[in-house]
Design a protein around this motif. Structure first.
Motif, mmCIF file in Angstrom:
data_model
loop_
_atom_site.group_PDB
_atom_site.id
_atom_site.type_symbol
_atom_site.label_atom_id
_atom_site.label_comp_id
_atom_site.label_asym_id
_atom_site.label_seq_id
_atom_site.Cartn_x
_atom_site.Cartn_y
_atom_site.Cartn_z
ATOM 1 N N THR A 243 0.814 -1.220 0.000
ATOM 2 C CA THR A 243 0.000 0.000 0.000
ATOM 3 C C THR A 243 0.846 1.268 0.000
ATOM 4 N N ILE A 244 2.161 1.142 0.212
ATOM 5 C CA ILE A 244 3.048 2.308 0.177
ATOM 6 C C ILE A 244 3.194 2.766 -1.271
ATOM 7 N N GLU A 245 2.968 4.034 -1.520
ATOM 8 C CA GLU A 245 2.963 4.539 -2.893
ATOM 9 C C GLU A 245 4.358 4.882 -3.403
ATOM 10 N N SER A 246 5.198 5.472 -2.567
ATOM 11 C CA SER A 246 6.519 5.926 -3.016
ATOM 12 C C SER A 246 7.487 4.754 -3.140
ATOM 13 N N ASP A 247 8.414 4.871 -4.071
ATOM 14 C CA ASP A 247 9.444 3.845 -4.234
ATOM 15 C C ASP A 247 10.680 4.156 -3.401
ATOM 16 N N VAL A 248 11.047 5.456 -3.309
ATOM 17 C CA VAL A 248 12.204 5.874 -2.511
ATOM 18 C C VAL A 248 11.674 6.642 -1.305
ATOM 19 N N LEU A 249 12.053 6.191 -0.111
ATOM 20 C CA LEU A 249 11.425 6.708 1.102
ATOM 21 C C LEU A 249 12.382 7.488 1.998
ATOM 22 N N ASN A 250 13.629 7.103 2.025
ATOM 23 C CA ASN A 250 14.651 7.873 2.740
ATOM 24 C C ASN A 250 15.767 8.188 1.766
ATOM 25 N N LYS A 251 16.207 9.451 1.768
ATOM 26 C CA LYS A 251 17.098 9.928 0.708
ATOM 27 C C LYS A 251 18.432 10.446 1.227
ATOM 28 N N GLY A 252 18.923 9.886 2.326
ATOM 29 C CA GLY A 252 20.278 10.196 2.757
ATOM 30 C C GLY A 252 20.518 11.649 3.082
ATOM 31 N N GLN A 253 21.344 12.310 2.264
ATOM 32 C CA GLN A 253 21.740 13.709 2.414
ATOM 33 C C GLN A 253 22.455 13.974 3.747
ATOM 34 N N SER A 254 23.199 12.969 4.191
ATOM 35 C CA SER A 254 23.997 13.101 5.408
ATOM 36 C C SER A 254 24.983 14.246 5.278
ATOM 37 N N LEU A 255 25.398 14.776 6.427
ATOM 38 C CA LEU A 255 26.376 15.860 6.404
ATOM 39 C C LEU A 255 27.231 15.837 7.664
ATOM 40 N N ILE A 256 28.348 16.527 7.572
ATOM 41 C CA ILE A 256 29.230 16.734 8.716
ATOM 42 C C ILE A 256 29.382 18.231 8.911
ATOM 43 N N ALA A 257 29.055 18.699 10.119
ATOM 44 C CA ALA A 257 29.089 20.129 10.428
ATOM 45 C C ALA A 257 30.183 20.435 11.436
ATOM 46 N N ALA A 258 30.770 21.616 11.298
ATOM 47 C CA ALA A 258 31.834 22.085 12.182
ATOM 48 C C ALA A 258 31.245 22.893 13.336
ATOM 49 N N PRO A 259 32.062 23.199 14.365
ATOM 50 C CA PRO A 259 31.559 23.949 15.528
ATOM 51 C C PRO A 259 31.069 25.365 15.224
ATOM 52 N N ASP A 260 31.375 25.889 14.059
ATOM 53 C CA ASP A 260 30.834 27.196 13.670
ATOM 54 C C ASP A 260 29.608 27.037 12.777
ATOM 55 N N SER A 261 29.106 25.821 12.646
ATOM 56 C CA SER A 261 27.901 25.433 11.905
ATOM 57 C C SER A 261 28.113 25.240 10.410
ATOM 58 N N VAL A 263 29.020 23.583 6.878
ATOM 59 C CA VAL A 263 28.989 22.206 6.394
ATOM 60 C C VAL A 263 30.354 21.870 5.792
ATOM 61 N N ILE A 264 30.990 20.856 6.352
ATOM 62 C CA ILE A 264 32.307 20.431 5.857
ATOM 63 C C ILE A 264 32.147 19.592 4.597
ATOM 64 N N VAL A 265 31.172 18.679 4.638
ATOM 65 C CA VAL A 265 30.928 17.805 3.495
ATOM 66 C C VAL A 265 29.494 17.305 3.594
ATOM 67 N N GLN A 266 28.855 17.074 2.453
ATOM 68 C CA GLN A 266 27.476 16.599 2.449
ATOM 69 C C GLN A 266 27.297 15.570 1.347
ATOM 70 N N ALA A 267 26.493 14.550 1.647
ATOM 71 C CA ALA A 267 26.220 13.492 0.683
ATOM 72 C C ALA A 267 25.029 13.846 -0.197
ATOM 73 N N GLY A 268 24.862 13.090 -1.261
ATOM 74 C CA GLY A 268 23.691 13.203 -2.113
ATOM 75 C C GLY A 268 22.595 12.257 -1.625
ATOM 76 N N GLU A 269 21.822 11.726 -2.562
ATOM 77 C CA GLU A 269 20.676 10.899 -2.216
ATOM 78 C C GLU A 269 20.928 9.410 -2.441
ATOM 79 N N GLU A 270 22.137 9.052 -2.845
ATOM 80 C CA GLU A 270 22.459 7.648 -3.090
ATOM 81 C C GLU A 270 23.371 7.113 -1.996
ATOM 82 N N GLU A 271 23.640 5.817 -2.053
ATOM 83 C CA GLU A 271 24.518 5.200 -1.057
ATOM 84 C C GLU A 271 25.965 5.656 -1.277
ATOM 85 N N GLU A 272 26.627 6.030 -0.208
ATOM 86 C CA GLU A 272 28.031 6.409 -0.255
ATOM 87 C C GLU A 272 28.591 6.469 1.166
ATOM 88 N N ILE A 273 29.899 6.507 1.252
ATOM 89 C CA ILE A 273 30.554 6.738 2.538
ATOM 90 C C ILE A 273 31.166 8.129 2.494
#
Length: 318
Positions: A243-261, A263-273
């Protein structure tokens, strides 16, 4: 004290429900990150077991006695990790061998209830639990609330590291408690790091004067079918997923932030390290202007009390 800390976020698809298979996948991915030098590896919320997407995406999942929801709950209970779970040994051995830490989310069973636990595996010690204090909205159909006994940090040789899960980052007092513990690095575990979650993670970094690893998942409808098949299948559960309509449900977009806020690096919507080398000296430099647990606090006006007792509900003995 180490000033440069290599870290990684594993943004990957979990194997929903099938936690034993998920641990195998997590071990392979963590080993790859550690081979590249990472001393701290972060996975997203409930990587082991997968995020229960049907609560939001399957119409009627919250209805009383829904057959599919009941079936899913039974499967999760049967597969969840437990205290001293030997299935986690491959991950623990990675930590021990390489002097690394691994933060990974899991469905955990305590007696007859499930918890959302973000485990911190660390070298030479038992995993540090953090059970989600308040399951968000529909999640309360699945998870029990955690207590103050699992609010804590791990003291690594390079500094302190802790976890919070998803909407706990909008609990001001939870943030204040964690800032008091003096995190150098914080793992913010999310199902996916959408825009407001990214803003929240960056705010935590700025407020806490720490680095934040905002770790998300990539999760698809097909992953749910795959996990269900691996756990023996169930007709009612399969109908729920359909009954779930969408095919892609979680889209990553992980990020690493520094103490001054920033963004040091950010991922896209696919699998990656996602990799980064954190310059821990930035923490002290940023504390010059803001220390919410110190010179920018008013302990004469505000006081926070944290109850760290485990709340088991039943006390046995005289």
């Amino acid at each position: 004290m180490t000033k440069i800390l290599p870290v990684a976020i594993v943004q990957a698809a979990p194997i929903p429900l099938a936690i034993t298979d998920g641990i195998t996948k997590a071990t392979e991915l963590a080993a790859e990150a550690i081979k590249q030098g990472a001393k701290l590896v972060a996975f997203g919320e409930t990587f082991l077991g997968g995020y229960p997407l049907w609560l939001d995406e399957a119409p009627g999942a919250a209805l009383w006695d829904h057959p599919g929801t009941r079936a899913m709950h039974r499967i999760m209970l049967e597969n969840a990790i437990v205290a001293n779970d030997e299935r986690l040994l491959p991950l623990q051995e990675l930590c021990d061998e390489h002097d690394a830490c691994i933060s990974i989310g899991a469905h955990e069973r305590v007696r007859q209830s499930l918890y959302n636990n973000q485990l911190m595996l660390r070298p030479g010690q038992a995993p540090l639990d953090h059970r989600k204090l308040v399951p968000t909205h529909g999640e309360r159909l699945i998870w029990m609330r955690g207590d103050g006994s699992t609010l804590g940090v791990h003291q690594a040789e390079w500094g302190k590291v802790g976890n919070l899960i998803c909407w706990e980052h909008w609990m001001p007092l939870a943030r204040a408690a964690m800032h008091n513990l003096g995190e150098a690095v914080h793992v913010a575990a999310w199902p996916t790091v959408r825009e407001e979650y990214a803003l929240n993670s960056r705010h935590y970094a700025f407020e806490g004067r720490c680095f934040v690893l905002a770790a998300g998942l990539v999760q698809r409808k097909d992953d749910l079918f795959d996990g269900l098949e691996r756990t023996g299948g169930d007709g009612a559960a399969k109908e729920l997923i359909q009954t779930i309509e969408s095919d892609v449900l979680n889209k990553g977009q992980s990020l690493i932030a520094a103490p001054d806020s920033r963004v040091i690096v950010q991922a896209g919507e696919e699998e990656e390290i996602l990799y980064a080398d954190l310059d821990l000296s930035e923490i002290g430099a940023n504390l010059t202007s803001l220390d919410t647990d110190g010179h920018y606090s008013r302990p004469d006006v505000f006081e926070l009390k944290v109850d760290t007792r485990a709340k088991n509900g039943v006390k046995w003995g005289v």
